[in-house]
Design a protein around this motif. Sequence first.
Motif: not given
Length: 500
Positions: A476-482, A484-492
């Motif tokens: 979903l596009p809305e994941r980019w407003h989360n 926590e999702y950004h942090m999880r992506l940065q942490q691999g």
Amino acid sequence: RSLRKMLRSRRSADVVVVGAGIAGVACAHYLSRGHGARVVLLDERPPLTYTSSLSTECYRNFWAGSQTMSALMDRSIDLLEERARECNNAFGLNRRGYWFVSASTQGAAQQLQTAEAVSQHARSTVRIFSDGRHGQRYDPGLPYDAQTETIRLFRGEDAVRAFIGGMPEFVTPKATSLMHCGRCGWMSAQQMGAHLLSEARAAGTVTLCPASLVAVHAEEGRVSAVSAAVGVPDGTSSRTIEQIPCHAIINCAGPFAAAVDELLQAAGRAGAGDGLLSELPLLNEVHAKAVLRDERRVVPDEATMCIWQDPIDLGWDEDERVQLREMGGFEARIADVLPAGAHFRPYPGSPSSLIMLWEALHDDLGIASPPPEMPPIRDELFGELTMRALSLMVPRLSEYVREDGTMSASISVDGGYYTKTPDNLPLIGPVPGAPHGAFMCAGLSGYGVMAANAAGHLLAQHVVGEATPSYADAILPERWHNHEYHMRLQQGQVKVGLQI
């Protein structure tokens, strides 16, 4: 006004799809054919042109452990098989598989790790062979809907050679690991897209080309109409602005999706004061491919997609390396070892050809948004360097290089754009910050053709309010407003989509 203009001014739709590439055509297909929606498909260009016409035309359900992408692609392949059956496979879908090839200890270890990880997934079947007595043979003639293992991994020179079997030898004898991914192959992307479009038109879809979106209108927070500039500007008169009443709009604009998103956000802000500003992280990368006329028949027509999985040294002598480094920039970069991933597939014909690709040769280029109409491709350099890279996997390709280092091969180069997100997962669903009824199907990176059917089918489910499959939430596009999702992506912690 003419009668035709009067009739056009009364055009209305349930859904307007912006972008008539393969994703837009698939959305129109599944909305009109599957749900009876009245669809207007608009684009500046004829359908299935621009980036969609420059595809490698392949498909795969192998995503190196990304269960989201494997599930999406399995669904898309199911739908591809359905479409092939209904047209007597007019678009030439095959099931040749993919070969990932390595001649290094590190590459072999990576393939083993990948195979073991994939074996833990539901619906996956993995078999590993370590000697030449396995009895497995590559079969290029499998039916397009054949049931196959997810992975067959051949470890050691004897196991690899036995699998390649009776084919003319073309893979380097140094190959010590070969990973065959089964539910993969290719098709004629243009014919597949033409079939989807033909069926969509038969179900009532109307194409409006050339036309460009200029505004999205909303009433009480819901999409109510779009305005489009219709016709070709001739320098002497302005284009006709046509307003099309509709209940939904879908952004399928590929490399231009960010610009369409700005119009959707403007409509959202107009209806909600200081509404949410949604800047989705869409990036464009250059995608190039070289077509080599294989007059020496270096690669047999029955070969499959082959990917070299080891880092690549282009084989310069020391003087050449010094000169390249002194030149700086891109030339200095290619003097050193470059990332793996050079790949090719045969394009049978008379004469036979090879489609060759290597993303590493353009991954240093920053592309503006919106992107230039013509991608900045490194034309002649791309063909030569990609062929040099692939000669590590197919040694006889070096026969196309003369003693003085010049090319004797006929190579043409073209390309377009990959539009992607930082996690290399698509954006499919409602658009945050936009009016209700605004959707997008974008960010399909290098897998637009293979994902189009599942993406279009899923988007149609979103539009009509049907239940969606388990993988839908992850894209979903809305994941980019989360946050926590950004942090999880940065942490691999997010499994990104595999790009080849």
